[in-house]
Write an enzyme that holds these catalytic residues in place. Sequence first.
Site, mmCIF file in Angstrom:
data_model
loop_
_atom_site.group_PDB
_atom_site.id
_atom_site.type_symbol
_atom_site.label_atom_id
_atom_site.label_comp_id
_atom_site.label_asym_id
_atom_site.label_seq_id
_atom_site.Cartn_x
_atom_site.Cartn_y
_atom_site.Cartn_z
ATOM 1 N N GLY A 285 2.410 4.322 -0.537
ATOM 2 C CA GLY A 285 1.304 4.719 0.327
ATOM 3 C C GLY A 285 0.026 4.143 -0.238
ATOM 4 O O GLY A 285 -0.490 3.119 0.190
ATOM 5 N N ARG A 322 -10.737 14.202 -2.166
ATOM 6 C CA ARG A 322 -10.175 13.842 -3.470
ATOM 7 C C ARG A 322 -11.038 14.262 -4.673
ATOM 8 O O ARG A 322 -10.500 14.756 -5.659
ATOM 9 C CB ARG A 322 -9.857 12.336 -3.529
ATOM 10 C CG ARG A 322 -8.854 11.901 -2.448
ATOM 11 C CD ARG A 322 -8.324 10.488 -2.654
ATOM 12 N NE ARG A 322 -7.498 10.410 -3.820
ATOM 13 C CZ ARG A 322 -7.878 9.954 -5.001
ATOM 14 N NH1 ARG A 322 -9.084 9.463 -5.151
ATOM 15 N NH2 ARG A 322 -7.069 9.971 -6.028
ATOM 16 N N CYS A 352 -20.773 24.075 2.324
ATOM 17 C CA CYS A 352 -21.203 25.226 1.536
ATOM 18 C C CYS A 352 -20.175 25.578 0.471
ATOM 19 O O CYS A 352 -19.525 26.633 0.528
ATOM 20 C CB CYS A 352 -21.486 26.402 2.461
ATOM 21 S SG CYS A 352 -22.722 25.949 3.681
ATOM 22 N N TYR A 381 -5.463 8.590 1.426
ATOM 23 C CA TYR A 381 -5.752 10.019 1.252
ATOM 24 C C TYR A 381 -7.237 10.314 1.440
ATOM 25 O O TYR A 381 -7.822 11.130 0.737
ATOM 26 C CB TYR A 381 -5.234 10.516 -0.120
ATOM 27 C CG TYR A 381 -3.775 10.188 -0.302
ATOM 28 C CD1 TYR A 381 -2.806 10.889 0.417
ATOM 29 C CD2 TYR A 381 -3.343 9.140 -1.120
ATOM 30 C CE1 TYR A 381 -1.455 10.568 0.299
ATOM 31 C CE2 TYR A 381 -1.998 8.811 -1.232
ATOM 32 C CZ TYR A 381 -1.065 9.529 -0.527
ATOM 33 O OH TYR A 381 0.261 9.208 -0.620
HETATM 34 C C1 LIG Z 1 3.297 10.854 -0.777
HETATM 35 C C2 LIG Z 1 4.666 10.269 -0.808
HETATM 36 C C3 LIG Z 1 4.836 8.894 -0.959
HETATM 37 C C4 LIG Z 1 3.689 7.936 -1.180
HETATM 38 O O1 LIG Z 1 3.079 8.128 -2.411
HETATM 39 P P1 LIG Z 1 1.944 7.091 -2.907
HETATM 40 O O2 LIG Z 1 1.541 7.623 -4.208
HETATM 41 O O3 LIG Z 1 0.865 7.114 -1.912
HETATM 42 O O4 LIG Z 1 2.605 5.750 -3.011
HETATM 43 C C5 LIG Z 1 6.118 8.401 -0.925
HETATM 44 N N1 LIG Z 1 7.191 9.207 -0.736
HETATM 45 C C6 LIG Z 1 7.056 10.536 -0.592
HETATM 46 C C7 LIG Z 1 8.253 11.367 -0.397
HETATM 47 C C8 LIG Z 1 5.797 11.115 -0.626
HETATM 48 O O5 LIG Z 1 5.665 12.431 -0.488
#
Ligand SMILES: *Cc1c(COP(=O)(O)O)cnc(C)c1O
Length: 400
Positions: A285, A322, A352, A381
Amino acid sequence: MKTLLQYQNGQLCFGEKAIPLVSLISAGNGPFYVYDLAHIERRFRQMSEATARAGKPAQICFALKANPHPEVLRRLQGAGAGADVVSGGEIRRALECGFPPEQIIYSGVGKTIAEIDFALVSSVGQLNVESLPELRRIGERARNLKKRARVAFRLNPDVSIQTHPYIATGLAENKFGMELSLLPEIQKLIAEFSQELEPVGLSLHLGSQMQELGGFREALRRLVPVWKSLAAKWPNFRRFDAGGGLGVSYEAMDLEQDHALLQSYAQILREELAGLDCELQLEPGRWLVVHGGVLITQVQYVKPTSSRTFVIVDSGMNHLLRPALYQAQHQIWPLKQSAAAPVTVDVVGPICESADFFAKNYPMTPAQAGDYLAIVDVGAYGASMASTYNLQDLPREICI
Ligand SMILES: *Cc1c(COP(=O)(O)O)cnc(C)c1O
């Protein structure tokens, strides 16, 4: 491509085409995210090349939760990505954005009956199962719907990685995956639902923002023998889903450092899976999209107090959680270059909560009401975690 951010003629430019961010502002429309699709596609191709085994690319399924913007998804799909989803909503989004169902992997610890039914009726390619009761539920729903479910077992190898505790998922104490001691029970359930459940592989996901890969190697070492023993039992058990979690550099947007980490990651996969006749799947991701996004916000007030100077902007933890959730530190770049000496400020939002800050004790050239700032490295994110807390509007999103 060394950097995605630079000043040209005093204006901050972003992306592979170095677009002046000021040109994207439409006054009065509030904070917005900007995504550079060309850069995101480039990252996908880099990962795809680096992780190919014996000339065969891995199946790279983008984790939608990092950035589910439809244009981002269409671009990645067009480049050859599959989708890794964790809810019925994400299955729907992936289908709407053109991902073929067989290229969708459905993970998550809390799959409801309605979500499982939706996945089965949509012929989603793989359900990553996180517990025995979930495996039974999938078997029962498949029986009910007269469907066959392709399942992979998300195993929890009980190894630690160095990351924020909220994004570590591969320890026995975490809610994710199944412990290896459950393998006999898993096999019993597969036998009980032999018509409905088709075991296709195993999966792991240790957590997010891994920058030290020793834990990842250790997890692969623990799971390879398990994969072999299961592959010997079931003819269609071929997939090895190594999850996501590859980390990135937030400190300096160092694209070369990211690339070096990708190379080590790919090498670990090659070494640990050497000789394994498996289909490799990955679920990145963050690594694909993080640098491809910036958040543009406008300074409302500069407020000096006896303790510090606050720069109060029109975006906050409602748009980028974050810093509040993970103590994440994002660079902040003024859109207009300044030759003035930096001063130390806290950049905070309108919400707030005292957790509503982008940066504390941050050195920045002096800001004035009306100035615009770019919060950097928020393609992952960022908008996906935005909320309407305080009934603030959600941020807009623009693709370049
Ligand atoms: C969040 C998640 C990802 C992606 O994680 P990254 O750190 O953004 O690469 C992949 N697989 C599962 C099951 C996740 O929950």
